[in-house]
Design a protein around this motif. Sequence first.
Motif, PDB file in Angstrom:
ATOM      1  N   LYS A   1      42.753  58.020  47.651  1.00  0.00           N
ATOM      2  CA  LYS A   1      42.173  57.718  46.361  1.00  0.00           C
ATOM      3  C   LYS A   1      43.208  57.588  45.261  1.00  0.00           C
ATOM      4  O   LYS A   1      42.888  57.207  44.146  1.00  0.00           O
ATOM      5  N   LYS A   2      44.463  57.915  45.546  1.00  0.00           N
ATOM      6  CA  LYS A   2      45.520  57.824  44.551  1.00  0.00           C
ATOM      7  C   LYS A   2      46.388  56.617  44.850  1.00  0.00           C
ATOM      8  O   LYS A   2      46.757  56.370  46.002  1.00  0.00           O
ATOM      9  N   TYR A   3      46.726  55.872  43.812  1.00  0.00           N
ATOM     10  CA  TYR A   3      47.504  54.645  43.972  1.00  0.00           C
ATOM     11  C   TYR A   3      48.922  54.958  44.437  1.00  0.00           C
ATOM     12  O   TYR A   3      49.612  55.792  43.858  1.00  0.00           O
ATOM     13  N   ASP A   4      49.344  54.263  45.500  1.00  0.00           N
ATOM     14  CA  ASP A   4      50.699  54.371  46.030  1.00  0.00           C
ATOM     15  C   ASP A   4      51.304  52.974  46.021  1.00  0.00           C
ATOM     16  O   ASP A   4      50.902  52.111  46.798  1.00  0.00           O
ATOM     17  N   SER A   5      52.268  52.753  45.136  1.00  0.00           N
ATOM     18  CA  SER A   5      52.813  51.401  44.949  1.00  0.00           C
ATOM     19  C   SER A   5      53.523  50.880  46.195  1.00  0.00           C
ATOM     20  O   SER A   5      53.684  49.667  46.346  1.00  0.00           O
ATOM     21  N   THR A   6      53.970  51.760  47.077  1.00  0.00           N
ATOM     22  CA  THR A   6      54.690  51.319  48.286  1.00  0.00           C
ATOM     23  C   THR A   6      53.749  51.097  49.453  1.00  0.00           C
ATOM     24  O   THR A   6      54.002  50.234  50.300  1.00  0.00           O
ATOM     25  N   ALA A   7      52.659  51.844  49.532  1.00  0.00           N
ATOM     26  CA  ALA A   7      51.768  51.751  50.694  1.00  0.00           C
ATOM     27  C   ALA A   7      50.553  50.871  50.437  1.00  0.00           C
ATOM     28  O   ALA A   7      50.034  50.239  51.365  1.00  0.00           O
ATOM     29  N   ASP A   8      50.088  50.801  49.186  1.00  0.00           N
ATOM     30  CA  ASP A   8      48.879  50.043  48.875  1.00  0.00           C
ATOM     31  C   ASP A   8      49.210  48.607  48.493  1.00  0.00           C
ATOM     32  O   ASP A   8      50.343  48.286  48.144  1.00  0.00           O
ATOM     33  N   ASN A   9      48.194  47.743  48.569  1.00  0.00           N
ATOM     34  CA  ASN A   9      48.347  46.350  48.153  1.00  0.00           C
ATOM     35  C   ASN A   9      48.100  46.249  46.650  1.00  0.00           C
ATOM     36  O   ASN A   9      46.973  46.442  46.184  1.00  0.00           O
ATOM     37  N   THR A  10      49.132  45.944  45.893  1.00  0.00           N
ATOM     38  CA  THR A  10      48.980  45.724  44.452  1.00  0.00           C
ATOM     39  C   THR A  10      48.499  44.295  44.240  1.00  0.00           C
ATOM     40  O   THR A  10      49.226  43.341  44.511  1.00  0.00           O
ATOM     41  N   ILE A  11      47.284  44.137  43.740  1.00  0.00           N
ATOM     42  CA  ILE A  11      46.712  42.798  43.554  1.00  0.00           C
ATOM     43  C   ILE A  11      47.117  42.235  42.194  1.00  0.00           C
ATOM     44  O   ILE A  11      47.650  41.134  42.093  1.00  0.00           O
ATOM     45  N   PHE A  12      46.863  42.990  41.130  1.00  0.00           N
ATOM     46  CA  PHE A  12      47.285  42.595  39.782  1.00  0.00           C
ATOM     47  C   PHE A  12      47.936  43.805  39.123  1.00  0.00           C
ATOM     48  O   PHE A  12      47.476  44.933  39.278  1.00  0.00           O
ATOM     49  N   LYS A  13      48.997  43.576  38.373  1.00  0.00           N
ATOM     50  CA  LYS A  13      49.594  44.635  37.559  1.00  0.00           C
ATOM     51  C   LYS A  13      49.962  44.039  36.210  1.00  0.00           C
ATOM     52  O   LYS A  13      50.770  43.119  36.130  1.00  0.00           O
ATOM     53  N   PHE A  14      49.361  44.572  35.162  1.00  0.00           N
ATOM     54  CA  PHE A  14      49.582  44.065  33.816  1.00  0.00           C
ATOM     55  C   PHE A  14      50.396  45.072  33.021  1.00  0.00           C
ATOM     56  O   PHE A  14      50.071  46.263  32.976  1.00  0.00           O
ATOM     57  N   LYS A  15      51.457  44.602  32.390  1.00  0.00           N
ATOM     58  CA  LYS A  15      52.261  45.424  31.501  1.00  0.00           C
ATOM     59  C   LYS A  15      51.576  45.477  30.146  1.00  0.00           C
ATOM     60  O   LYS A  15      51.488  44.461  29.442  1.00  0.00           O
ATOM     61  N   MET A  16      51.065  46.656  29.798  1.00  0.00           N
ATOM     62  CA  MET A  16      50.339  46.789  28.547  1.00  0.00           C
ATOM     63  C   MET A  16      51.310  47.144  27.420  1.00  0.00           C
ATOM     64  O   MET A  16      52.248  47.918  27.616  1.00  0.00           O
ATOM     65  N   GLY A  17      51.093  46.607  26.258  1.00  0.00           N
ATOM     66  CA  GLY A  17      51.973  46.860  25.125  1.00  0.00           C
ATOM     67  C   GLY A  17      51.283  47.664  24.043  1.00  0.00           C
ATOM     68  O   GLY A  17      50.062  47.639  23.909  1.00  0.00           O
ATOM     69  N   GLN A  18      52.074  48.389  23.274  1.00  0.00           N
ATOM     70  CA  GLN A  18      51.517  49.084  22.122  1.00  0.00           C
ATOM     71  C   GLN A  18      51.127  48.074  21.043  1.00  0.00           C
ATOM     72  O   GLN A  18      51.721  47.010  20.933  1.00  0.00           O
ATOM     73  N   THR A  19      50.142  48.431  20.261  1.00  0.00           N
ATOM     74  CA  THR A  19      49.740  47.587  19.135  1.00  0.00           C
ATOM     75  C   THR A  19      49.836  48.401  17.850  1.00  0.00           C
ATOM     76  O   THR A  19      49.435  49.571  17.808  1.00  0.00           O
ATOM     77  N   ILE A  20      50.383  47.794  16.811  1.00  0.00           N
ATOM     78  CA  ILE A  20      50.480  48.408  15.495  1.00  0.00           C
ATOM     79  C   ILE A  20      49.711  47.533  14.512  1.00  0.00           C
ATOM     80  O   ILE A  20      50.005  46.341  14.375  1.00  0.00           O
ATOM     81  N   THR A  21      48.737  48.108  13.851  1.00  0.00           N
ATOM     82  CA  THR A  21      47.912  47.364  12.903  1.00  0.00           C
ATOM     83  C   THR A  21      47.959  48.051  11.546  1.00  0.00           C
ATOM     84  O   THR A  21      47.801  49.274  11.461  1.00  0.00           O
ATOM     85  N   ALA A  22      48.189  47.268  10.511  1.00  0.00           N
ATOM     86  CA  ALA A  22      48.205  47.788   9.149  1.00  0.00           C
ATOM     87  C   ALA A  22      47.175  47.050   8.311  1.00  0.00           C
ATOM     88  O   ALA A  22      47.031  45.827   8.430  1.00  0.00           O
ATOM     89  N   GLY A  23      46.442  47.780   7.497  1.00  0.00           N
ATOM     90  CA  GLY A  23      45.417  47.149   6.678  1.00  0.00           C
ATOM     91  C   GLY A  23      45.351  47.744   5.286  1.00  0.00           C
ATOM     92  O   GLY A  23      45.604  48.941   5.077  1.00  0.00           O
ATOM     93  N   ILE A  24      45.048  46.906   4.317  1.00  0.00           N
ATOM     94  CA  ILE A  24      44.884  47.328   2.926  1.00  0.00           C
ATOM     95  C   ILE A  24      43.573  46.745   2.404  1.00  0.00           C
ATOM     96  O   ILE A  24      43.294  45.559   2.610  1.00  0.00           O
ATOM     97  N   SER A  25      42.770  47.568   1.768  1.00  0.00           N
ATOM     98  CA  SER A  25      41.518  47.077   1.187  1.00  0.00           C
ATOM     99  C   SER A  25      41.347  47.639  -0.216  1.00  0.00           C
ATOM    100  O   SER A  25      41.846  48.725  -0.544  1.00  0.00           O
ATOM    101  N   TYR A  26      40.631  46.882  -1.034  1.00  0.00           N
ATOM    102  CA  TYR A  26      40.373  47.278  -2.413  1.00  0.00           C
ATOM    103  C   TYR A  26      38.874  47.159  -2.673  1.00  0.00           C
ATOM    104  O   TYR A  26      38.247  46.146  -2.327  1.00  0.00           O
ATOM    105  N   LYS A  27      38.324  48.181  -3.264  1.00  0.00           N
ATOM    106  CA  LYS A  27      36.890  48.210  -3.540  1.00  0.00           C
ATOM    107  C   LYS A  27      36.641  47.987  -5.031  1.00  0.00           C
ATOM    108  O   LYS A  27      37.215  48.681  -5.875  1.00  0.00           O
ATOM    109  N   PHE A  28      35.775  46.997  -5.332  1.00  0.00           N
ATOM    110  CA  PHE A  28      35.400  46.719  -6.714  1.00  0.00           C
ATOM    111  C   PHE A  28      34.136  47.500  -7.069  1.00  0.00           C
ATOM    112  O   PHE A  28      33.192  47.568  -6.277  1.00  0.00           O
ATOM    113  N   HIS A  29      34.113  48.066  -8.235  1.00  0.00           N
ATOM    114  CA  HIS A  29      32.944  48.834  -8.672  1.00  0.00           C
ATOM    115  C   HIS A  29      32.344  48.190  -9.910  1.00  0.00           C
ATOM    116  O   HIS A  29      33.040  47.607 -10.724  1.00  0.00           O
TER     117      HIS A  29
END
Length: 566
Positions: A538-566
Motif C-alpha cells: 500500500k506504500k509507494y515504492d519508486s523502484t518496485a512500482d510502476n510510476t504512471i504519472f509524476k507531476f512536480k508541484m510548485g509553490q504558489t504565492i498570491t498577493a492581494g489588495i482591496s479597498y472598501k468604500f463606505h
Amino acid sequence: DDNNLDQFFTDNLYTNNISMGALLNFAYKFKTKHTVTIKNLFNQNSDDITTIRTGLASGENGLYAKSSSNIYSQNRIFSSQIAGDHLLNEKKHKLNWVLNAGNIFRYMPDYRIVSYAGEGDNPEAYTLAVNNNQFSASTGRFYSEMTEMIISGAVNYMAPFKFKSTKNEFKAGVFLQDRNRKFNSRYFTYQGSAGITGTPEVNLGEDNIKENGVYMVEQSSPARDNYDARASLSAGYLMMDTRLLKDFRFVYGVRYENYHQKINTADGSNLPLVIDSTFSNFFPSLNFTYSVNEKSNLRLSAGKTINRPEFRELAAFPFYNFNLNSNIAGNPLLKPAIIWNYDARWELFPKTSEVISVGAFYKKIINPIEMGIDVTQVAIRTFGYDNQKSANNYGIELEYRKSFDFIAKATGKKIWQNFLFYTNLTLIKSTITFNDNSSASNDRPLQGQSPYVLNSGLQYNDAAEGWGFSFSYNKIGRRIAYVGAPKQAKFGLDIYENPRDVIDLQITKTVQNWDFKITAGDLLAQDLVYYQGIDGGKKYDSTADNTIFKFKMGQTITAGISYKFH
C-alpha cells in the motif's frame, strides 16, 4: 507482458492564465413585506498552455521522441437572476421565487500537436511524425466549441403554525430546469513525405504545404466527435419542520423528480446513437436533533440522493489529453447512481468558537459511477466511465476546535485569546459489489474514495490591530485515480494516487479601509504521483512500482489588495 519500461517522457509546461469577472446586483424593498433582487454574474478565463515533451517513445523499437502541444482554451459564463421574497400576512406566511438564465461557452480554436521521432537521443536527427490517422500518435490540429443554455425557475412557500404544544413550519415548492448543449469538434492529421527533419515552423509552414511536403487530412467522425444534448428536470417537494417540547426537532419531507434527457452521440462503431431516457424518483429525507443541554446536540439523519451522469460522461466523443498521454471518452450506457445516506452525530460546544464532534455515517450506492481503463480501446490508453453494481461506504468523523483562552487565563496575556486550533479527521471503509462482466479487482475500494481525510490548522485574528494569519495542513489517504483491468491484462492494475502533505499559509492586515493579503500555497510542493502497486503493497515504492504519472508541484504565492468604500 514482461512489464519492461516502454515509454518514459519528461514534460515541461508553460502556462498563461487570464481571468476577468464582473457582477452587478440590485435589490428593492417594497415597504417591509416585499423584496425583489436582480443578480448578474459574468466570468471569463483563458488558458494558454505549451507542453514540450522528450524521452523514450518505444523501448521495444528503440525509438525516442520530441513532441509538443499548444492548447488555447476560453471559458465564459454569464448568469442573470431575478428573485422575490414576500411576507404574505401577519401569520408570517412567506413566498419566494427565482428565475435564472445562464449561458456557458467553451472554445478551443487550435489545439496543435507536433511529434518527431528517431533512434538515439539526438533530437536534431528526428523525423516528423506523419501519415498516422490517430491524432494522439501523430502531428495534427484539433478544434472544438461548446455552448450550453440553462433556464430554471423555482417557487417556495413557507407557513409556520402551532398544533397543540408543537411548533411547526410547513414548506412546499417546485423547481423547473431546462438545459440545452451543443458540442462541435474537428481534427486533422498531417500526411505527406516521410523522413522530414527540421523544426515545426518550417516543416508545417505555408511553404511546405505541397506535393512533396505535408498536407492536412480531416479524420473527424460527425457522429462520434459532435453531440447535442437536452435535459429537462421538473421537481416538487413537501417538508415539515416540527419542534417537540424544547429539546426535540424533526425536519422531514419528500422530493419528487422527473428527469428527461436526450443526447445525440455515437455507439462503439461510431454510428449515430440517440439516448432518450426518462427517470422518475422520490427522495425522502429525515433529520432529527435532540438538544441534550444548552451546549450539546445529538443529530440523526437519513435520506436518498442521486448522482446523474453529465452530458460529457455520456457522449462517446474521445478527447486526447496530451499531459496524460491518454484519451478520455464517455459511455452512452451509463446509468444514474442512487445513494442512501445515514448519519449520526454528537456535538458539544464548550464555548462560542469551540466544537467537539463525533459522527458516524453509512452510504449505500446503487450503480456507482467510476472512471477507469476502457479495455475495448487498444490503439491508445483510454479512460472512460462505467457503472458497478453497488458500493458501501461507512466510517467516522471527528472534529475539534479549541481556543487558547485557557493559556490567556493562566499567563494573563490576552494575545492568546486570538488563537484558535482546529482539526477534523474522517476514516472511511469502502467496499464494492461488481457486475458479472467486470474486469476489475474484486478487493478494492470505490474509485476516488480515500481511507482517510485529515485537515488541521491554526488561526490568529486580532481585530483591534488588524492582523491575522492562518496555517493549514491537509492530507488524504491513498485512493484509486483510475480503475484498471487486472482480470484482462497481466499488468492492468489499478492506478493509485499517492498521498501527499499540503501546507498553506496566509497573512492578512487591515488598515482602515484597506485589506492586504498574502497567501503561500503548497509550501512543501511534494510530487503528485500516480502509480500501479506491483508488489501489492500500500506504500509507494519508486523502484518496485510502476510510476504512471509524476507531476512536480510548485509553490504558489498570491498577493492581494482591496479597498472598501463606505
